[in-house]
Design a protein around this motif. Structure first.
Motif, PDB file in Angstrom:
ATOM      1  N   GLU A  31       0.823  -1.220   0.000  1.00  0.00           N
ATOM      2  CA  GLU A  31       0.000   0.000   0.000  1.00  0.00           C
ATOM      3  C   GLU A  31       0.851   1.261   0.000  1.00  0.00           C
ATOM      4  O   GLU A  31       0.332   2.355  -0.197  1.00  0.00           O
ATOM      5  CB  GLU A  31      -0.944   0.002   1.205  1.00  0.00           C
ATOM      6  N   GLU A  32       2.142   1.100   0.205  1.00  0.00           N
ATOM      7  CA  GLU A  32       3.026   2.252   0.122  1.00  0.00           C
ATOM      8  C   GLU A  32       3.212   2.712  -1.321  1.00  0.00           C
ATOM      9  O   GLU A  32       3.764   3.786  -1.565  1.00  0.00           O
ATOM     10  CB  GLU A  32       4.388   1.912   0.737  1.00  0.00           C
TER      11      GLU A  32
ATOM     12  N   HIS B 256       5.439   5.982  -2.661  1.00  0.00           N
ATOM     13  CA  HIS B 256       5.696   6.041  -4.100  1.00  0.00           C
ATOM     14  C   HIS B 256       4.388   6.333  -4.845  1.00  0.00           C
ATOM     15  O   HIS B 256       3.369   5.676  -4.613  1.00  0.00           O
ATOM     16  CB  HIS B 256       6.266   4.712  -4.627  1.00  0.00           C
ATOM     17  N   LEU B 257       4.436   7.338  -5.710  1.00  0.00           N
ATOM     18  CA  LEU B 257       3.298   7.686  -6.558  1.00  0.00           C
ATOM     19  C   LEU B 257       3.735   7.522  -8.013  1.00  0.00           C
ATOM     20  O   LEU B 257       4.643   8.212  -8.483  1.00  0.00           O
ATOM     21  CB  LEU B 257       2.849   9.130  -6.311  1.00  0.00           C
TER      22      LEU B 257
ATOM     23  N   ARG C 277       2.644  22.397  -8.670  1.00  0.00           N
ATOM     24  CA  ARG C 277       2.082  22.422  -7.313  1.00  0.00           C
ATOM     25  C   ARG C 277       1.932  21.008  -6.758  1.00  0.00           C
ATOM     26  O   ARG C 277       2.115  20.773  -5.557  1.00  0.00           O
ATOM     27  CB  ARG C 277       0.743  23.142  -7.330  1.00  0.00           C
ATOM     28  N   LEU C 278       1.597  20.034  -7.635  1.00  0.00           N
ATOM     29  CA  LEU C 278       1.475  18.651  -7.194  1.00  0.00           C
ATOM     30  C   LEU C 278       2.830  18.121  -6.720  1.00  0.00           C
ATOM     31  O   LEU C 278       2.926  17.484  -5.654  1.00  0.00           O
ATOM     32  CB  LEU C 278       0.957  17.789  -8.340  1.00  0.00           C
TER      33      LEU C 278
ATOM     34  N   GLY D 196       6.779  17.583  -0.054  1.00  0.00           N
ATOM     35  CA  GLY D 196       6.639  17.864   1.364  1.00  0.00           C
ATOM     36  C   GLY D 196       6.189  16.660   2.158  1.00  0.00           C
ATOM     37  O   GLY D 196       6.465  16.560   3.361  1.00  0.00           O
ATOM     38  N   ALA D 197       5.504  15.734   1.503  1.00  0.00           N
ATOM     39  CA  ALA D 197       5.037  14.528   2.193  1.00  0.00           C
ATOM     40  C   ALA D 197       6.044  13.391   2.116  1.00  0.00           C
ATOM     41  O   ALA D 197       5.774  12.293   2.612  1.00  0.00           O
ATOM     42  CB  ALA D 197       3.706  14.077   1.585  1.00  0.00           C
ATOM     43  N   GLY D 198       7.189  13.613   1.444  1.00  0.00           N
ATOM     44  CA  GLY D 198       8.212  12.582   1.336  1.00  0.00           C
ATOM     45  C   GLY D 198       7.845  11.469   0.379  1.00  0.00           C
ATOM     46  O   GLY D 198       8.250  10.309   0.557  1.00  0.00           O
ATOM     47  N   VAL D 199       7.108  11.788  -0.657  1.00  0.00           N
ATOM     48  CA  VAL D 199       6.650  10.793  -1.633  1.00  0.00           C
ATOM     49  C   VAL D 199       7.490  10.907  -2.906  1.00  0.00           C
ATOM     50  O   VAL D 199       7.724  12.011  -3.403  1.00  0.00           O
ATOM     51  CB  VAL D 199       5.154  10.988  -1.959  1.00  0.00           C
TER      52      VAL D 199
END
Length: 738
Positions: free
Chosen positions: A469-470, A505-506, A526-527, A533-536
């Motif tokens: 789920e990460e 990871h996205l 912006r995305l 900032g969320a560490g993704v």
């Protein structure tokens, strides 16, 4: 001989009776189009243009002659072509503006005729080019609410013109006292009753020729009553019952001589460019609608591009004849089909009828009753308003109907150009609002359920089931502009918040993205800032080169600490999986790529059994681009990859290779050919240096015979692995379907 006989049949039918039906259909169509054309000329040649009414009628008749002949000669259906009320009514708006420009009497008619010729030229050119480039399918996508509002606005203008034909002024408060005049009131009532009767017959009857026949019958009945009453024509003209102002002293054509063109005010026409350019567009919509109706009449599909070219040729010839635009008519074509006379001779007869009127001058046209001509305009107005307002109310969404109705109101209150501008701006806003509501995220997938070719293998699968789920995979679709890209950014932020910070990871899959505009780049900026900032880690994959170039030109970096571009989706997913596995089970990566034992233990569920079966495997090392398994080969060895990556590809019937997936450490290949005793179904080619361990079919058969307990456990492990593949595939299908 056969060709000549076929042409004769197309023109005159199979026998004399068939030919006679074609003549009757042509005569009725010729009379009908002459009456409608005269009513339209009477509607728009008012004020300073009124003395030139015969020239306007002549221009419409001349247009119908060349259009009817073009349709007779070149239409494949064959469809009947005549001068049409839609472009003529739109041209009437231009003429009203020309009158308001203060032309001198010598300039008025030449400028008006030149404007009509230019409209025919533009319309013909659009039709011809669209047909030649096979663009008919795109004309269907013109914004229908805007075009509908424009056409309904024309309906209002036709109603105003019909009202003015009788009352002398348009519908307004100033016209109310005139209704006290019994003659004017009775004429208006007859016109309204005539229009209502035709419309009712049109709606009730299933026959498309019922309304045309009712029109002709109405004119005949009027003259029968006048003849029985014995009222002189002079008295009828004086009281407004018959048309006045039609000079019957000579022919109606040509409207201009060559030297008259020196009086054309091209500068005044240039100011009407927006209105003139709207005529071809609205004519294109009307033509496509007419052709759809004609297809229903003919019971077969028409070559729309050919019919566009025929209509283009007809309008260009009409321009040369100093006339107005025209195209295929559903009404007149229906008349020929109703008489079972879909012959090319129908168009020829129409041309002969109109030619006779041109030669005889106004003698015959002067017999047209003013109330019935006004009634024809009312009837056309009712058709426009019924189709594009009343029926549209049931077909359109509330926003689309509001746009159509708003366009009509602006045209009625503020003028044609303002109405069209309102409609176009509204259409853009409506498009943006509607498209922004479309789902830009086609699918949302989790790394727990969706694995790469490597991640689906033991010993990685249990780790990904627990921590997958990460990884969040978003499959994007459609055109990304400021509306849809903003929606994407908001949805991603919502998904990140909903996962309580677990996403690391996205992966954005661009394979179904059709375009990216400059405003969307700002939303992506912006995305990227939000996920950073969320560490993704964000990975863009399957992104087209032109979209990458758009990002590069914008100056938005796609390579950095938290943003990457990986061309192949499977590679992007595998990189994310290895990062997750490395954090949660580093020992698997540390040893799994180098030692066969780790993979056999995951497969068999026992380290002791793994040690027992290891000696039967043979180590092989392949360089990049070497083939491990070749499609179609009759081999049945089984391989376990312990390091490196390989691609699975299939050859199509044309020999082209199609990449299916990527394999890596832990992948077991070749088992299907062993169990099915069938040729290899795909090829496996090393992408990097690959270390694999090979279990030959002979060794496995020996195990079955000499060490059956170990062999059974190995077969169970293989069966469990295949079952897990099927289960994962079924689960993925459910996710994609849901």
């Amino acid at each position: 001989m056969t060709t000549g006989r076929t042409l004769r049949t197309q023109f005159f039918g199979a026998d004399a009776e068939h030919a006679f039906r074609g003549v009757i259909a042509g005569l009725l169509s010729g009379v009908l189009t002459s009456a409608v054309g005269t009513s339209l000329a009477l509607a728009f040649f008012t004020g300073p243009l009124e003395p030139h009414l015969p020239a306007a009628i002549g221009a419409i008749l001349a247009s119908t002659i060349v259009l009817a002949l073009a349709g007779a000669l070149f239409s494949a259906i064959p469809a009947v072509m005549v001068a049409q009320e839609i472009p003529i009514a739109a041209l009437g708006i231009v003429l009203s503006s020309l009158i308001a420009a203060g032309l001198t009497p010598a300039e008025t008619l030449p400028t008006a005729i030149a404007a009509g010729m230019l409209a025919a030229l533009l319309t013909g050119a659009l039709f011809l080019v669209a047909g030649q480039l096979r663009l008919s399918r795109y004309l269907r996508f013109l914004p229908l609410p805007v075009m509908g509002g424009y056409l309904a606005g024309l309906g209002w203008l036709l109603f105003s013109a019909g009202f003015g034909t009788i009352m002398g002024i348009g519908p307004s408060l100033d016209a109310l006292p005139l209704l006290a005049d019994p003659i004017l009131a009775s004429q208006l009532a007859i016109a309204a009753g005539f229009a209502a009767a035709i419309h009712a017959i049109q709606r009730i009857s299933s026959s498309r020729i019922a309304a045309p026949l009712a029109i002709i019958a109405g004119f005949a009945l009027f003259h029968l009553v006048i003849a029985l009453a014995g009222i002189p024509r002079e008295d009828l003209v004086a009281s407004g019952w018959m048309l006045a102002g039609i000079d019957s002293s000579g022919p109606l054509w040509p409207p201009l001589l060559p030297q008259d063109f020196a009086q054309v005010r091209w500068d005044v026409i240039a100011w009407q460019a927006p209105a003139l350019l709207a005529i071809p567009l609205v004519s294109a919509v009307a033509l496509i609608i007419n052709l759809n109706g004609i297809e229903l009449l003919a019971g077969r599909d028409a070559d729309l591009d050919r019919e566009l070219r025929v209509a283009g040729l007809g309008s260009l010839l009409a321009a040369l004849a100093m006339g107005v635009p025209g195209f295929q008519s559903t009404t007149h074509t229906a008349l020929s089909f109703r008489f079972d006379a879909a012959l090319r001779s129908v168009g020829v007869v129409i041309a002969l009828v109109c030619t006779s009127l041109l030669v005889l001058g106004g003698d015959l046209l002067a017999l047209l009753p003013a109330p019935l001509c006004a009634g024809l305009l009312f009837w056309l107005a009712i058709n426009f308003i019924d189709t594009w307002i009343i029926q549209a109310f049931r077909k359109y969404s509330p926003l689309e109907f509001a746009l159509t109705l708003g366009t009509v109101l602006v045209i009625a209150l503020s003028g044609f150009l303002n109405g069209v501008l309102f409609g176009l701006v509204g259409a853009v806003i409506l498009f943006v609002a509607s498209y922004s509501r479309l789902r830009v995220i086609g699918q949302v997938l989790s790394g727990r359920d969706y694995h790469s070719g490597v991640g689906s293998r033991p010993p990685y699968r249990p780790i990904l089931v627990a921590h997958g789920e990460e990884i969040l995979v978003l499959r994007l679709s459609g055109f990304l502009f400021f509306g849809s890209a903003t929606q994407l950014r908001q949805q991603v932020q919502h998904l990140l918040r909903g996962k309580d910070g677990r996403i690391r990871h996205l992966i954005l899959d661009f394979r179904q993205v059709t375009g990216v505009d400059a405003s969307a780049i700002q939303s992506f900026s912006r995305l990227f800032a939000a996920v950073d900032g969320a560490g993704v880690q964000v990975t863009l994959t399957k992104i087209a080169p032109e979209h990458l170039a758009r990002f590069a030109r914008s100056g938005l970096p796609l390579e950095g600490a938290h943003v990457a571009v990986i061309p192949e989706f499977d590679d992007a997913l595998r990189a994310a999986e290895f990062e997750v596995i490395g954090r949660h089970a580093p020992h698997v990566l540390a040893h799994g790529e180098a030692v066969l034992h780790t993979h056999l233990e995951a497969l068999l569920g026992s380290g002791h059994l793994a040690e027992a079966i290891e000696p039967h495997f043979q180590r092989v090392v392949l360089k990049a681009n070497e083939t491990i398994i070749d499609q179609g080969a009759r081999e049945d060895d089984i391989f376990i990859i312990v390091s490196g990556t390989a691609r699975v590809e299939a050859r199509g019937p044309d020999g082209r290779r199609i990449r299916l997936t990527t394999l890596g450490p832990g992948a077991i290949i070749g088992e299907l050919s062993y169990y099915l005793k069938a040729p290899r179904t795909a090829s496996v080619v090393a992408e990097t240096e690959v270390e694999a361990w090979q279990l030959s079919a002979e060794k496995l058969d020996w195990l079955d015979a000499e060490r059956p307990q170990i062999a059974i456990i190995l077969h169970r492990g293989m069966a469990r692995m295949l079952a897990e593949r099927v289960s994962a595939t079924s689960r993925l299908v459910q996710i994609l379907a849901g």
